[in-house]
Design a protein around this motif. Structure first.
Motif, PDB file in Angstrom:
ATOM      1  N   ALA A  97      -2.959   4.000 131.836  1.00 25.27           N
ATOM      2  CA  ALA A  97      -3.515   3.486 133.106  1.00 25.27           C
ATOM      3  C   ALA A  97      -4.770   2.661 132.864  1.00 25.27           C
ATOM      4  O   ALA A  97      -4.954   1.603 133.484  1.00 25.27           O
ATOM      5  N   THR A  98      -5.650   3.134 131.957  1.00 27.21           N
ATOM      6  CA  THR A  98      -6.882   2.385 131.693  1.00 27.21           C
ATOM      7  C   THR A  98      -6.567   1.059 131.005  1.00 27.21           C
ATOM      8  O   THR A  98      -7.229   0.050 131.259  1.00 27.21           O
ATOM      9  N   PHE A  99      -5.527   1.063 130.157  1.00 23.90           N
ATOM     10  CA  PHE A  99      -5.131  -0.209 129.538  1.00 23.90           C
ATOM     11  C   PHE A  99      -4.635  -1.174 130.606  1.00 23.90           C
ATOM     12  O   PHE A  99      -5.014  -2.346 130.636  1.00 23.90           O
ATOM     13  N   GLU A 123       6.643   0.069 126.172  1.00 24.49           N
ATOM     14  CA  GLU A 123       6.672  -1.375 125.966  1.00 24.49           C
ATOM     15  C   GLU A 123       5.341  -1.978 126.409  1.00 24.49           C
ATOM     16  O   GLU A 123       4.803  -1.618 127.453  1.00 24.49           O
ATOM     17  N   LEU A 124       4.835  -2.891 125.596  1.00 23.28           N
ATOM     18  CA  LEU A 124       3.704  -3.720 126.005  1.00 23.28           C
ATOM     19  C   LEU A 124       4.275  -5.040 126.489  1.00 23.28           C
ATOM     20  O   LEU A 124       5.003  -5.715 125.758  1.00 23.28           O
ATOM     21  N   ARG A 125       3.998  -5.391 127.731  1.00 26.44           N
ATOM     22  CA  ARG A 125       4.564  -6.591 128.348  1.00 26.44           C
ATOM     23  C   ARG A 125       3.474  -7.642 128.533  1.00 26.44           C
ATOM     24  O   ARG A 125       2.480  -7.404 129.206  1.00 26.44           O
ATOM     25  N   ILE A 126       3.665  -8.798 127.891  1.00 21.14           N
ATOM     26  CA  ILE A 126       2.666  -9.867 127.905  1.00 21.14           C
ATOM     27  C   ILE A 126       3.261 -11.090 128.597  1.00 21.14           C
ATOM     28  O   ILE A 126       4.051 -11.830 128.007  1.00 21.14           O
ATOM     29  N   PRO A 127       2.903 -11.312 129.874  1.00 20.15           N
ATOM     30  CA  PRO A 127       3.473 -12.454 130.597  1.00 20.15           C
ATOM     31  C   PRO A 127       2.874 -13.766 130.127  1.00 20.15           C
ATOM     32  O   PRO A 127       1.687 -13.836 129.795  1.00 20.15           O
ATOM     33  N   HIS A 128       3.699 -14.789 130.076  1.00 24.40           N
ATOM     34  CA  HIS A 128       3.233 -16.133 129.700  1.00 24.40           C
ATOM     35  C   HIS A 128       4.153 -17.122 130.408  1.00 24.40           C
ATOM     36  O   HIS A 128       5.215 -17.463 129.895  1.00 24.40           O
ATOM     37  N   THR A 134       0.601  -5.327 130.728  1.00 17.70           N
ATOM     38  CA  THR A 134       0.808  -3.944 131.123  1.00 17.70           C
ATOM     39  C   THR A 134       1.647  -3.204 130.094  1.00 17.70           C
ATOM     40  O   THR A 134       2.410  -3.809 129.340  1.00 17.70           O
ATOM     41  N   VAL A 135       1.468  -1.894 130.065  1.00 11.78           N
ATOM     42  CA  VAL A 135       2.348  -1.047 129.278  1.00 11.78           C
ATOM     43  C   VAL A 135       3.205  -0.232 130.233  1.00 11.78           C
ATOM     44  O   VAL A 135       2.785   0.087 131.346  1.00 11.78           O
ATOM     45  N   ARG A 157       8.005 -16.602 130.803  1.00 12.13           N
ATOM     46  CA  ARG A 157       8.430 -15.731 129.713  1.00 12.13           C
ATOM     47  C   ARG A 157       7.565 -14.474 129.669  1.00 12.13           C
ATOM     48  O   ARG A 157       6.398 -14.500 130.046  1.00 12.13           O
ATOM     49  N   ILE A 158       8.161 -13.398 129.203  1.00 14.98           N
ATOM     50  CA  ILE A 158       7.397 -12.182 128.959  1.00 14.98           C
ATOM     51  C   ILE A 158       7.653 -11.752 127.517  1.00 14.98           C
ATOM     52  O   ILE A 158       8.802 -11.522 127.131  1.00 14.98           O
ATOM     53  N   GLY A 159       6.583 -11.671 126.726  1.00 18.34           N
ATOM     54  CA  GLY A 159       6.706 -11.082 125.397  1.00 18.34           C
ATOM     55  C   GLY A 159       6.702  -9.575 125.543  1.00 18.34           C
ATOM     56  O   GLY A 159       5.829  -9.013 126.198  1.00 18.34           O
ATOM     57  N   VAL A 160       7.686  -8.929 124.974  1.00 15.53           N
ATOM     58  CA  VAL A 160       7.791  -7.483 125.097  1.00 15.53           C
ATOM     59  C   VAL A 160       7.722  -6.871 123.697  1.00 15.53           C
ATOM     60  O   VAL A 160       8.547  -7.177 122.840  1.00 15.53           O
ATOM     61  N   VAL A 161       6.706  -6.039 123.474  1.00 12.01           N
ATOM     62  CA  VAL A 161       6.538  -5.378 122.185  1.00 12.01           C
ATOM     63  C   VAL A 161       6.944  -3.916 122.342  1.00 12.01           C
ATOM     64  O   VAL A 161       6.372  -3.191 123.157  1.00 12.01           O
TER      65      VAL A 161
END
Lengths: 163, 163
Positions: free
Chosen positions: A22-24, A94-99, A75-76, A102-106
């Motif tokens: 949540a803090t992330f 999953e770490l989701r990085i919107p761009h 977001t995670v 596109r969304i990079g999903v780690v």
């Protein structure tokens, strides 16, 4: 049945993990740092030199957040767990990085050791470049979106369709 | 970007994990045992006394399989990973135990250390009773089934619906 060792800290550990994510998600740097012990260690990715103590952890937070104007949208999302065994726990997320569209999903699995008070003594994050995929957001119609996994691991949606 | 340590054993490790699940699904005891080093350790669940060496591992296999006539239908299904970092890897999966119209589903995360040859030196399995849920199979019509999560963690399907 074989049972995993019980721990009176089970609830505290679960609360810490929930707060860790949540803090992330909310960008709460101080709240995130407060979840570690004073000499807490973070090994991200697993096998890299660990950061130790609040100063090093704060530098790590700043490093991964610097120059990222879209931080608020990073977001995670929990995928499995947390699975708590004694003072240890593992969870997949999953770490989701919107761009843009596109969304990079780690894909990441965290493994952590806690104190009896539920503070993080040591956390190791398992991921690699092979665990990153790109999803594309589409808007086929009002009020709906679909996503397509174009790189790497299959998506959760396609996994669930195998049932 | 921070990179996880590369390993020439990466492909061997992935093949071992795939075979680890395949041999379990097919009931191939010898094939499963052959994936460990001679003094390989298995800690299942994490925090319990480890089994060490092929004799102990064989006894563990027999223990979890004894008196289970439906063994052929017990299967594991990968949920996330494997995430390989150097000679270590983590992966999230479900153990599915059918019983009539119900399926007991145990959420598990395995963490293992491998040799350069891709053999398992040590494996720790994270799960607990809190990570077990029961799904009910229904047949609403020809050629289709649905499942409902009734206990514990939400299902993969309901997770994916949150997108």
């Amino acid at each position: 049945m074989i049972r995993s060792p019980a721990s009176s800290a089970d609830g505290l550990i679960r609360a810490t993990i929930e707060r860790y994510q949540a803090t992330f998600n909310s960008g709460d740097r101080d709240g995130w740092l407060a979840l570690f012990t004073d000499d807490g260690e973070l090994e991200d990715p697993a096998g890299s030199p660990p950061r130790r103590g609040r100063d090093d952890l704060a530098a790590f937070w700043d490093h991964i957040h610097e120059g990222k104007p879209d931080d608020a949208e990073r977001t995670v999302r929990m995928v499995q767990g947390p699975l708590v065994c004694g003072l240890e726990a593992a969870w997949a997320f999953e770490l989701r990085i919107p761009h843009g569209e596109r969304i990079g999903v780690v894909e990441i699995i965290d493994l952590a050791v806690f104190t009896n008070d539920g503070l993080i003594r040591r956390l190791r994050a398992f991921w690699s470049e092979a665990s990153i995929r790109v999803e594309i957001l589409r808007s086929p119609g009002p009020g709906s979106t679909s996503r397509t996994s174009t790189v790497g691991e299959e998506s959760v949606e396609s996994s669930s369709q195998q049932q």
